[in-house]
Scaffold this active site. Sequence first.
Site, PDB file in Angstrom:
ATOM      1  N   CYS A 298      58.394   5.170 -13.857  1.00 42.34           N
ATOM      2  CA  CYS A 298      58.277   4.036 -14.848  1.00 42.34           C
ATOM      3  C   CYS A 298      58.783   4.182 -16.081  1.00 42.34           C
ATOM      4  O   CYS A 298      59.618   3.373 -16.335  1.00 42.34           O
ATOM      5  CB  CYS A 298      56.586   4.080 -15.175  1.00 42.34           C
ATOM      6  SG  CYS A 298      55.430   3.680 -13.773  1.00 42.34           S
TER       7      CYS A 298
ATOM      8  N   HIS B 258      54.388   3.162 -22.487  1.00 40.91           N
ATOM      9  CA  HIS B 258      54.767   4.192 -21.371  1.00 40.91           C
ATOM     10  C   HIS B 258      56.118   4.834 -22.042  1.00 40.91           C
ATOM     11  O   HIS B 258      56.849   5.371 -20.983  1.00 40.91           O
ATOM     12  CB  HIS B 258      54.815   3.949 -20.103  1.00 40.91           C
ATOM     13  CG  HIS B 258      54.699   4.982 -19.163  1.00 40.91           C
ATOM     14  ND1 HIS B 258      54.569   5.181 -17.928  1.00 40.91           N
ATOM     15  CD2 HIS B 258      54.183   6.482 -19.397  1.00 40.91           C
ATOM     16  CE1 HIS B 258      54.426   6.367 -17.369  1.00 40.91           C
ATOM     17  NE2 HIS B 258      54.222   7.083 -18.397  1.00 40.91           N
TER      18      HIS B 258
ATOM     19  N   ASP C 252      59.840  -2.574 -11.911  1.00 43.87           N
ATOM     20  CA  ASP C 252      60.229  -1.360 -12.540  1.00 43.87           C
ATOM     21  C   ASP C 252      60.838  -0.209 -11.645  1.00 43.87           C
ATOM     22  O   ASP C 252      61.390   0.645 -12.102  1.00 43.87           O
ATOM     23  CB  ASP C 252      58.929  -0.930 -13.617  1.00 43.87           C
ATOM     24  CG  ASP C 252      58.052  -0.250 -12.840  1.00 43.87           C
ATOM     25  OD1 ASP C 252      57.667  -0.470 -11.694  1.00 43.87           O
ATOM     26  OD2 ASP C 252      57.276   0.655 -13.402  1.00 43.87           O
ATOM     27  N   ASN C 253      60.280  -0.327 -10.538  1.00 43.89           N
ATOM     28  CA  ASN C 253      60.547   0.776  -9.456  1.00 43.89           C
ATOM     29  C   ASN C 253      60.090   0.312  -8.249  1.00 43.89           C
ATOM     30  O   ASN C 253      59.533  -0.713  -7.835  1.00 43.89           O
ATOM     31  CB  ASN C 253      59.866   2.159  -9.728  1.00 43.89           C
ATOM     32  CG  ASN C 253      58.582   2.321 -10.095  1.00 43.89           C
ATOM     33  OD1 ASN C 253      58.308   2.529 -11.409  1.00 43.89           O
ATOM     34  ND2 ASN C 253      57.749   1.926  -9.196  1.00 43.89           N
TER      35      ASN C 253
ATOM     36  N   ASP D 122      54.692  -3.561 -12.286  1.00 40.95           N
ATOM     37  CA  ASP D 122      54.920  -2.237 -12.047  1.00 40.95           C
ATOM     38  C   ASP D 122      54.390  -1.885 -10.578  1.00 40.95           C
ATOM     39  O   ASP D 122      53.438  -2.239 -10.220  1.00 40.95           O
ATOM     40  CB  ASP D 122      53.753  -1.676 -13.075  1.00 40.95           C
ATOM     41  CG  ASP D 122      53.721  -0.198 -13.445  1.00 40.95           C
ATOM     42  OD1 ASP D 122      54.505   0.641 -12.550  1.00 40.95           O
ATOM     43  OD2 ASP D 122      53.151   0.339 -14.449  1.00 40.95           O
ATOM     44  N   ASP D 123      55.360  -1.093  -9.963  1.00 42.98           N
ATOM     45  CA  ASP D 123      55.091  -0.741  -8.690  1.00 42.98           C
ATOM     46  C   ASP D 123      55.351  -1.687  -7.588  1.00 42.98           C
ATOM     47  O   ASP D 123      54.622  -1.425  -6.568  1.00 42.98           O
ATOM     48  CB  ASP D 123      53.965   0.205  -8.355  1.00 42.98           C
ATOM     49  CG  ASP D 123      53.997   1.712  -9.382  1.00 42.98           C
ATOM     50  OD1 ASP D 123      54.912   1.917  -9.908  1.00 42.98           O
ATOM     51  OD2 ASP D 123      52.933   2.599  -9.038  1.00 42.98           O
TER      52      ASP D 123
ATOM     53  N   LYS E  33      58.496   4.440  -4.187  1.00 44.62           N
ATOM     54  CA  LYS E  33      58.522   4.938  -5.439  1.00 44.62           C
ATOM     55  C   LYS E  33      58.842   6.553  -5.576  1.00 44.62           C
ATOM     56  O   LYS E  33      58.248   7.160  -4.907  1.00 44.62           O
ATOM     57  CB  LYS E  33      57.289   4.526  -6.137  1.00 44.62           C
ATOM     58  CG  LYS E  33      57.110   5.132  -7.425  1.00 44.62           C
ATOM     59  CD  LYS E  33      55.743   4.484  -8.169  1.00 44.62           C
ATOM     60  CE  LYS E  33      55.384   5.314  -9.463  1.00 44.62           C
ATOM     61  NZ  LYS E  33      54.277   5.118  -9.825  1.00 44.62           N
TER      62      LYS E  33
ATOM     63  N   HIS F 271      50.205  -1.295 -10.198  1.00 44.84           N
ATOM     64  CA  HIS F 271      50.070   0.189 -10.391  1.00 44.84           C
ATOM     65  C   HIS F 271      48.606   0.555 -10.107  1.00 44.84           C
ATOM     66  O   HIS F 271      47.682  -0.569 -10.373  1.00 44.84           O
ATOM     67  CB  HIS F 271      50.495   0.681 -11.770  1.00 44.84           C
ATOM     68  CG  HIS F 271      50.766   2.166 -12.033  1.00 44.84           C
ATOM     69  ND1 HIS F 271      49.810   2.951 -11.636  1.00 44.84           N
ATOM     70  CD2 HIS F 271      52.117   2.897 -11.956  1.00 44.84           C
ATOM     71  CE1 HIS F 271      50.104   4.299 -11.802  1.00 44.84           C
ATOM     72  NE2 HIS F 271      51.489   4.129 -12.032  1.00 44.84           N
TER      73      HIS F 271
ATOM     74  N   LYS G  60      52.061  -2.710 -20.908  1.00 43.06           N
ATOM     75  CA  LYS G  60      52.417  -1.273 -20.681  1.00 43.06           C
ATOM     76  C   LYS G  60      53.656  -1.005 -21.299  1.00 43.06           C
ATOM     77  O   LYS G  60      54.710  -1.237 -21.177  1.00 43.06           O
ATOM     78  CB  LYS G  60      52.329  -0.846 -19.150  1.00 43.06           C
ATOM     79  CG  LYS G  60      52.808   0.548 -18.870  1.00 43.06           C
ATOM     80  CD  LYS G  60      52.548   0.823 -17.408  1.00 43.06           C
ATOM     81  CE  LYS G  60      53.141   2.224 -17.221  1.00 43.06           C
ATOM     82  NZ  LYS G  60      53.058   2.201 -15.553  1.00 43.06           N
TER      83      LYS G  60
END
Length: 573
Positions: free
Chosen positions: A93, A149, A297-298, A55-56, A315, A239, A147
């Site tokens: 996300c 989301h 994810d990004n 994540d991130d 992001k 994140h 996660k």
Amino acid sequence: MHALSGFSLVSLLSLGYLSWDWAKPGLVADGPAEAEDQPSAAPPQPPHIIFILTDDQGYHDVGYHGSDIETPTLDRLAAEGVKLENYYIQPICTPSRSQLLTGRYQIHTGLQHSIIRPRQPNCLPLDQVTLPQKLQEAGYSTHMVGKWHLGFYRKECLPTRRGFDTFLGSLTGNVDYYTYDNCDGPGVCGFDLHEGESVAWGLSGQYSTMLYAQRASHILASHSPQKPLFLYVAFQAVHTPLQSPREYLYRYRTMGNVARRKYAAMVTCMDEAVRNITWALKRYGFYNNSVIIFSSDNGGQTFSGGSNWPLRGRKGTYWEGGVRGLGFVHSPLLKKKRRTSRALVHITDWYPTLVGLAGGTTSAADGLDGYDVWPAISEGRASPRTEILHNIDPLYNHARHGSLEGGFGIWNTAVQAAIRVGEWKLLTGDPGYGDWIPPQTLASFPGSWWNLERMASIRQAVWLFNISADPYEREDLADQRPDVVRTLLARLADYNRTAIPVRYPAANPRAHPDFNGGAWGPWASDEDEEEEDEEEEGRARSFPRGRRKKKCKICKLRSFFRKLNTRLMSHRI
């Protein structure tokens, strides 16, 4: 003991000689961090699939991209497998996760705008057949850790109702790594760690990266290698909030930037978690018939310690820094290993690719936007993908200098959209902040953060780049190649004709954790769903005579929150 004189426990941890996973009894048996490869044999079919999502994590935040962050496990797995260096994800996300699990672009799921927020009555559309559901049909056991989301306002939205046999993780977008608390505005806070469909109060206090890796190892220890397994590990790391165990921070104690120091420690802890999962795959007999996929994810959030250098943006933007992903495949089943692939791959491609590996089938009737890219990855063939719709967000149409006239009467360039066709990439509307942030600007905080290379022009709403020749998006060719601009605008219009309406409902006050025992969780019933549908229809057309909306205080509150969303929340990610 004399051999250890002069060394502290912290220094041993910083050098990587101790592992928090197998150092704890009952989690993974004592042994070296890397088990010996098992003898090669004709693998049974279908393979075990392990999908690891971070994540991130920024494009620059891995060792093999020249980072100052230590990621020895990711570096080794990527070097022994296939690095995906033309791999694309989404800039935030929820869209990436929805496209992974459905194989469809956002415009085909109604999730074009922003993310799913904790109080929204929204989730991954229930009529979508998810990747784990398809794998269950193929005989797989399916497990998710981490996660989610993708919405949870109804029980039908939960991971265990969307194809996963088991689930341990958080439902919302970001939680405290130790307490698992999450706030969706001042005073709207709740606990968010769930085991299946129950709140996992008893697991509070354990650092999430370690907890998730330990659960993944437990799943492998208790599962038979003779039954195909799909294990989806969606780490919360890296994140915000920036939190890391102290022993990992010590390793980066000389970094001047506090945010970067914490971020680096979190990345290295995550790298060790991947090492422990890989070790468990080998120990319990899964590895030789496994496919490990690693993906971010990004793009990285540069103001929270991430780096996408040398790419433009961050992001939440449609510049390459927001949508170029970290990705690789590691597997003994790869026919051509130890190489870098330039094949065009998008996160929607994993759905048909993994279903195909599992022995399942997909058809045109499934409405997928992804392609089976396994031959391109495993054998080095050409990718079947030639274009990517990054997104069309009709609710984000605030570009001051955009217009239908500016789009040759083909497309309203005020609308935020981005598309890649062949070597060309077109952006319209407001793509987000387009800075280039080199690693040296991360040395101190906050002054040097603003010593950035700013994009030269802001009075425009159309950009065109040749990504093959200019991957850093430095030379805008929109004025020089109006023919290409017209072609790509027409392609956007073609895609837009297939889009379904955006679903971005207002926050519902009934979602407040105080009404759910202090935890985030499902709050809506079937009656609530019918009422929501009625309100959606009412905004599109008048209600028939004799049919009247219920009068209630909650409905008035929903109207208030809907207006608030329009003005404020659409800009948050």
